[in-house]
Enzyme design. Sequence first.
Site, PDB file in Angstrom:
ATOM      1  N   GLU A 132       0.826  -1.214   0.000  1.00 11.14           N
ATOM      2  CA  GLU A 132       0.000   0.000   0.000  1.00 11.14           C
ATOM      3  C   GLU A 132       0.857   1.259   0.000  1.00 11.14           C
ATOM      4  O   GLU A 132       0.526   2.254  -0.646  1.00 11.14           O
ATOM      5  CB  GLU A 132      -0.928  -0.005   1.214  1.00 11.14           C
ATOM      6  CG  GLU A 132      -2.046  -1.020   1.142  1.00 11.14           C
ATOM      7  CD  GLU A 132      -3.023  -0.712   0.027  1.00 11.14           C
ATOM      8  OE1 GLU A 132      -4.022  -0.026   0.266  1.00 11.14           O
ATOM      9  OE2 GLU A 132      -2.778  -1.165  -1.120  1.00 11.14           O
ATOM     10  N   THR A 185      -5.905   8.231  -5.693  1.00 12.07           N
ATOM     11  CA  THR A 185      -5.865   8.153  -4.235  1.00 12.07           C
ATOM     12  C   THR A 185      -4.936   9.190  -3.628  1.00 12.07           C
ATOM     13  O   THR A 185      -5.273   9.836  -2.629  1.00 12.07           O
ATOM     14  CB  THR A 185      -5.415   6.741  -3.803  1.00 12.07           C
ATOM     15  OG1 THR A 185      -6.347   5.794  -4.328  1.00 12.07           O
ATOM     16  CG2 THR A 185      -5.373   6.626  -2.292  1.00 12.07           C
TER      17      THR A 185
END
Length: 311
Positions: A132, A185
């Site tokens: 991530e 994001t």
Amino acid sequence: MAPSVHVFAPATVANVVCGFDVLGFAVDAPGDEVIMRLKNRSGITISKITGDNGKLPMNPLKNTVSVSVQHYLNSIGRPDIGLDIELHKKMPIGSGLGSSSASTVAGLYAIKTLMGDDSSPEKLLPFAMKGEELACGHGHADNVAPALMGGFVLIRSYRPLDVIRLPHPKELFCAIVFPDVDVPTREARQIIRNKVLLEDAVTQWGNIAGLVSGLYTNDIDLIGRSMEDVLIEPVRAMLIPDFYKLRKLAMDAGAVSFGISGSGPSVFAFARNEQTAHLITQKVQEHLTAIKINSQAYVSKINDNGPKILG
């Protein structure tokens, strides 16, 4: 033929409206698949990626799947093992549904299986967070934890990492619609305020506590009225066309709650049954079509299983 394994890992809904970076749950569909094979030559290679329209790197030093797998191999003292990876994207990239985390979790579960590692999937969480960190610059766990563990999870603390699996009403269905608009994001995180009013923080704390209480007591009404976000949603809603109109359509169709999945642009609603969940996606998609935005829809229960071996 060298040993191989084929693994599916699910999409996830992170934040769950009021729980920014601390709440998330897994769904049955969509998800990603990884096929991993042991090979004689040392090192990790990526031989195939499908469904990404050429967006993802084949370089194993830059792909979230291979990078997280390498971290795992380093941790068990097998850094030079030979692996070949195929990644099959079965879900949209940049959807707000944990696309990178599904790929990463599928890869980690695959290498865990090939290594005969029977430890809890939760042990893979630090390596998934490395993926991530590579994908979006922040190693949060609200996507990878539910993808790995299944179900509904709370990240109580990041230092030290403390993840709790929460119960949930079994009859809850999740309705998801992914509008075909671009909300990266990294950019979605950058527009969030660094400072908040104490009054807003108190409201948010109360909603998180109410949501967790509703999950434990199977109180769907309490879950619904607790899913209000006064900190993040007002900013991110601007990135999603007609967000408040979509919310009204969903609530009028019988939704328990409605909000943004992760950083968006996907939106989601809880419903008391499958029929209502399909009606919600229908109404939301009809409006998006009317404003000339294509979309994809998914309906499922909360996925309590996490990753699974397909072959």
